[in-house]
Design an enzyme around this catalytic site. Structure first.
Site, PDB file in Angstrom:
ATOM      1  CG  ASP A 113      -0.221   0.079   2.619  1.00 47.60           C
ATOM      2  OD1 ASP A 113      -0.818  -0.737   3.631  1.00 47.60           O
ATOM      3  OD2 ASP A 113       0.963   0.267   2.731  1.00 47.60           O
ATOM      4  CG  HIS A 128       5.230  -9.788  -0.345  1.00 46.37           C
ATOM      5  ND1 HIS A 128       4.247 -10.209   0.944  1.00 46.37           N
ATOM      6  CD2 HIS A 128       6.201 -10.715  -0.033  1.00 46.37           C
ATOM      7  CE1 HIS A 128       4.846 -11.307   1.588  1.00 46.37           C
ATOM      8  NE2 HIS A 128       5.987 -11.597   1.021  1.00 46.37           N
ATOM      9  CB  CYS A 156       3.980  -2.091 -22.238  1.00 40.85           C
ATOM     10  SG  CYS A 156       5.792  -1.264 -22.320  1.00 40.85           S
TER      11      CYS A 156
HETATM   12  C1  BV8 Z   1       7.350 -18.402  -2.762  1.00 39.10           C
HETATM   13  C2  BV8 Z   1       1.378  -9.453  -2.413  1.00 39.10           C
HETATM   14  C3  BV8 Z   1       8.998 -19.596  -3.950  1.00 39.10           C
HETATM   15  C4  BV8 Z   1       0.155  -9.862  -3.108  1.00 39.10           C
HETATM   16  C5  BV8 Z   1       1.631 -11.596  -1.067  1.00 39.10           C
HETATM   17  C6  BV8 Z   1       6.491 -22.622   3.608  1.00 39.10           C
HETATM   18  C7  BV8 Z   1       5.398 -23.165   4.204  1.00 39.10           C
HETATM   19  C8  BV8 Z   1       4.250 -22.916   3.879  1.00 39.10           C
HETATM   20  C9  BV8 Z   1       3.608 -22.376   2.557  1.00 39.10           C
HETATM   21  C10 BV8 Z   1       4.877 -21.865   1.942  1.00 39.10           C
HETATM   22  C11 BV8 Z   1       6.158 -21.989   2.211  1.00 39.10           C
HETATM   23  N1  BV8 Z   1       7.126 -21.259   1.396  1.00 39.10           N
HETATM   24  C12 BV8 Z   1       6.225 -20.796   0.189  1.00 39.10           C
HETATM   25  C13 BV8 Z   1       5.106 -21.272   0.558  1.00 39.10           C
HETATM   26  C14 BV8 Z   1       3.736 -20.662  -0.294  1.00 39.10           C
HETATM   27  C15 BV8 Z   1       3.208 -19.497  -0.138  1.00 39.10           C
HETATM   28  C16 BV8 Z   1       2.947 -19.175   1.249  1.00 39.10           C
HETATM   29  O1  BV8 Z   1       3.449 -18.769   2.259  1.00 39.10           O
HETATM   30  N2  BV8 Z   1       1.596 -19.578   1.603  1.00 39.10           N
HETATM   31  C17 BV8 Z   1       0.806 -19.351   2.988  1.00 39.10           C
HETATM   32  C18 BV8 Z   1      -0.392 -18.987   2.624  1.00 39.10           C
HETATM   33  C19 BV8 Z   1       0.957 -20.543   3.623  1.00 39.10           C
HETATM   34  N3  BV8 Z   1       4.452 -18.395  -0.224  1.00 39.10           N
HETATM   35  C20 BV8 Z   1       4.749 -18.051  -1.633  1.00 39.10           C
HETATM   36  O2  BV8 Z   1       4.146 -18.274  -2.530  1.00 39.10           O
HETATM   37  C21 BV8 Z   1       5.639 -16.958  -1.716  1.00 39.10           C
HETATM   38  N4  BV8 Z   1       6.596 -17.399  -2.905  1.00 39.10           N
HETATM   39  O3  BV8 Z   1       7.197 -19.105  -2.070  1.00 39.10           O
HETATM   40  O4  BV8 Z   1       8.138 -18.598  -3.790  1.00 39.10           O
HETATM   41  C22 BV8 Z   1       8.446 -20.604  -5.021  1.00 39.10           C
HETATM   42  C23 BV8 Z   1       8.676 -19.988  -6.225  1.00 39.10           C
HETATM   43  C24 BV8 Z   1       8.132 -20.909  -7.079  1.00 39.10           C
HETATM   44  C25 BV8 Z   1       7.194 -22.357  -7.052  1.00 39.10           C
HETATM   45  C26 BV8 Z   1       7.356 -22.651  -5.697  1.00 39.10           C
HETATM   46  C27 BV8 Z   1       7.769 -21.550  -4.435  1.00 39.10           C
HETATM   47  C28 BV8 Z   1       5.346 -15.535  -2.058  1.00 39.10           C
HETATM   48  C29 BV8 Z   1       4.415 -14.994  -0.918  1.00 39.10           C
HETATM   49  C30 BV8 Z   1       4.110 -13.546  -1.374  1.00 39.10           C
HETATM   50  C31 BV8 Z   1       2.647 -13.589  -1.789  1.00 39.10           C
HETATM   51  N5  BV8 Z   1       2.275 -12.099  -2.031  1.00 39.10           N
HETATM   52  N6  BV8 Z   1       1.262 -10.029  -1.101  1.00 39.10           N
HETATM   53  C32 BV8 Z   1      -1.038  -8.737  -2.846  1.00 39.10           C
HETATM   54  O5  BV8 Z   1      -0.894  -7.996  -1.653  1.00 39.10           O
HETATM   55  O6  BV8 Z   1      -1.880  -8.952  -3.553  1.00 39.10           O
HETATM   56  S1  BV8 Z   1       1.178 -12.198   0.565  1.00 39.10           S
HETATM   57  C33 BV8 Z   1       0.277 -11.090   1.338  1.00 39.10           C
HETATM   58  O7  BV8 Z   1      -0.433 -12.234   2.344  1.00 39.10           O
HETATM   59  C34 BV8 Z   1       0.773 -10.176   2.227  1.00 39.10           C
HETATM   60  O8  BV8 Z   1       1.585  -9.453   1.611  1.00 39.10           O
HETATM   61  C35 BV8 Z   1       1.273 -10.751   3.350  1.00 39.10           C
HETATM   62  O9  BV8 Z   1       2.390 -11.499   3.082  1.00 39.10           O
HETATM   63  C36 BV8 Z   1       0.351 -11.941   3.502  1.00 39.10           C
HETATM   64  C37 BV8 Z   1      -1.028 -11.228   4.449  1.00 39.10           C
HETATM   65  O10 BV8 Z   1      -0.253 -11.387   5.699  1.00 39.10           O
HETATM   66  P1  BV8 Z   1      -0.471 -10.045   6.824  1.00 39.10           P
HETATM   67  O11 BV8 Z   1       0.271  -9.156   5.987  1.00 39.10           O
HETATM   68  O12 BV8 Z   1       0.168 -10.621   8.002  1.00 39.10           O
HETATM   69  O13 BV8 Z   1      -2.107  -9.757   6.716  1.00 39.10           O
HETATM   70  P2  BV8 Z   1      -3.135 -10.809   7.645  1.00 39.10           P
HETATM   71  O14 BV8 Z   1      -4.559 -10.377   7.131  1.00 39.10           O
HETATM   72  O15 BV8 Z   1      -2.824 -12.226   7.420  1.00 39.10           O
HETATM   73  O16 BV8 Z   1      -2.767 -10.728   9.145  1.00 39.10           O
HETATM   74  C38 BV8 Z   1      -3.038  -9.307   9.761  1.00 39.10           C
HETATM   75  C39 BV8 Z   1      -2.599  -9.371  11.204  1.00 39.10           C
HETATM   76  O17 BV8 Z   1      -2.606  -7.894  11.654  1.00 39.10           O
HETATM   77  C40 BV8 Z   1      -3.452 -10.473  12.114  1.00 39.10           C
HETATM   78  O18 BV8 Z   1      -2.552 -11.098  12.558  1.00 39.10           O
HETATM   79  C41 BV8 Z   1      -4.196  -9.418  12.747  1.00 39.10           C
HETATM   80  O19 BV8 Z   1      -4.443  -9.868  14.223  1.00 39.10           O
HETATM   81  C42 BV8 Z   1      -3.363  -8.180  12.727  1.00 39.10           C
HETATM   82  N7  BV8 Z   1      -3.972  -6.807  13.204  1.00 39.10           N
HETATM   83  C43 BV8 Z   1      -5.049  -6.591  12.477  1.00 39.10           C
HETATM   84  N8  BV8 Z   1      -5.481  -5.182  12.871  1.00 39.10           N
HETATM   85  C44 BV8 Z   1      -4.323  -4.730  13.771  1.00 39.10           C
HETATM   86  C45 BV8 Z   1      -3.579  -5.854  13.759  1.00 39.10           C
HETATM   87  N9  BV8 Z   1      -2.370  -5.792  14.261  1.00 39.10           N
HETATM   88  C46 BV8 Z   1      -2.155  -4.550  15.067  1.00 39.10           C
HETATM   89  N10 BV8 Z   1      -2.893  -3.418  14.965  1.00 39.10           N
HETATM   90  C47 BV8 Z   1      -4.123  -3.503  14.365  1.00 39.10           C
HETATM   91  N11 BV8 Z   1      -4.722  -2.405  14.107  1.00 39.10           N
HETATM   92 ZN    ZN Z   2       6.827  -3.298 -22.528  1.00 40.00          ZN
END
Ligand code: BV8
Ligand code: ZN
Length: 262
Positions: A113, A128, A156
């Site tokens: 963002d 990301h 593009c």
């Molecule tokens: C990859 C951009 C290599 C897009 C995003 C190991 C184990 C398991 C799975 C995997 C692993 N390694 C890889 C994986 C697969 C996958 C993954 O992790 N899956 C998860 C779901 C299990 N990872 C990937 O695919 C990564 N790439 O591994 O590449 C590869 C390459 C080829 C083939 C195979 C492997 C890429 C990951 C990145 C994806 N893109 N974002 C977009 O934004 O549109 S991820 C996206 O989701 C965000 O960027 C962020 O990372 C994630 C969301 O998490 P949070 O930001 O923490 O948000 P969330 O809503 O979950 O939580 C909010 C928190 O805030 C809560 O805890 C809440 O309580 C708290 N909160 C709320 N309000 C408040 C607060 N806290 C304080 N104050 C408040 N007011």
């Molecule tokens: Zn181009």
């Protein structure tokens, strides 16, 4: 939005401030929660982003190949929303911390963002990607388009191939240089602040055990102190030294206010 089940005492906030005050270098990992108080929906919350769309459909290369219009509608909607929101006191408190530690401060965000930059943070490692930038699927040119409204299927201006958001989708690797810098800084920090992330998406979530357990592969460096700030406990909570459960927009300013010279 889950109500904080855990609380924190002022003593906990003081402990976090003391750990920071003694730190030579500080790293911060933020997630969607740090922007929640600005009006940017988080991913996991019941009315979160993914509700309407399966992650696979809107944030993956397969989803983009299948229906680029759906994906661009999703990202254009988020660009429009970001244009309507402002950084909150949590973002501003992190700007204050950067002013204190300068080059020995590293802000790593999973958020696309751009609110950390908007708040004035200088060095932000966007592991990301960003909603502000497009990347060409033909000539790979990356361009900052600000938040100007983009067409439903933007192309593009240089090679007329289709553009995509310059964002890391699931099953895509993170930008090598930025990720390497994040790993090096976390492997070297004295304190890691983990703010507003559910710590379920990897490899970003892997930075937390890296900070904590680095002494396993470098016995000259004891583990960093890890401070978690979140509404509720997360998958990383067992790793943290101080857990502050509440809103980051309220807790971060309190910590800054307790630092010497504040
Ligand atoms: C990859 C951009 C290599 C897009 C995003 C190991 C184990 C398991 C799975 C995997 C692993 N390694 C890889 C994986 C697969 C996958 C993954 O992790 N899956 C998860 C779901 C299990 N990872 C990937 O695919 C990564 N790439 O591994 O590449 C590869 C390459 C080829 C083939 C195979 C492997 C890429 C990951 C990145 C994806 N893109 N974002 C977009 O934004 O549109 S991820 C996206 O989701 C965000 O960027 C962020 O990372 C994630 C969301 O998490 P949070 O930001 O923490 O948000 P969330 O809503 O979950 O939580 C909010 C928190 O805030 C809560 O805890 C809440 O309580 C708290 N909160 C709320 N309000 C408040 C607060 N806290 C304080 N104050 C408040 N007011
Ligand atoms: Zn181009």
């Amino acid at each position: 939005m889950p109500l904080p089940t855990e609380a924190h005492s002022d003593a906990d906030i003081r402990r976090a401030a003391e750990l920071l005050a003694r730190a030579n270098s500080v790293a911060v990992l933020t997630g969607a929660g740090v922007s929640a108080e600005s009006g940017v929906p988080t991913f996991r919350a019941s009315d979160g982003l993914w509700e309407g769309h399966r992650i696979e459909d809107v944030a993956s290369p397969m989803g983009f190949r299948r229906d680029p219009k759906l994906v661009w509608n999703f990202y254009n909607a988020r660009r429009a929303n970001v244009g309507k929101v402002r950084p909150n006191p949590g973002h501003h408190a992190l700007v204050e911390l950067e002013k204190r530690w300068g080059k020995r401060f590293t802000l790593i965000t999973q958020n696309v963002d751009g609110l950390h930059r908007t708040a004035g943070s200088q060095r932000v490692l966007e592991v990301h990607g960003s909603l502000y930038r497009t990347r060409c699927t033909g000539c790979a040119k990356i361009e900052d388009r600000g938040l100007e409204p983009l067409r439903e299927l933007p192309h593009c201006p240089h090679c007329s191939a289709m553009l995509r958001p310059d964002i890391v989708w699931f099953h895509e690797t993170l930008p090598e240089d930025i990720w390497q810098e994040a790993v090096e800084e976390v492997a070297d920090c004295d304190v890691l602040l983990v703010v507003g992330t559910s710590a379920v998406v990897y490899p970003a979530a892997g930075l937390i055990p890296l900070a904590k357990h680095r002494s396993r592969w470098d016995d000259t460096r004891p583990g960093a102190s890890v401070v978690e700030i979140n509404l509720a406990r997360t998958d990383a909570s067992d790793l943290v030294d101080v857990g502050l459960y509440g809103k980051s927009g309220e807790i971060l300013p309190k910590i800054v206010a307790l630092l010497p010279g504040s």
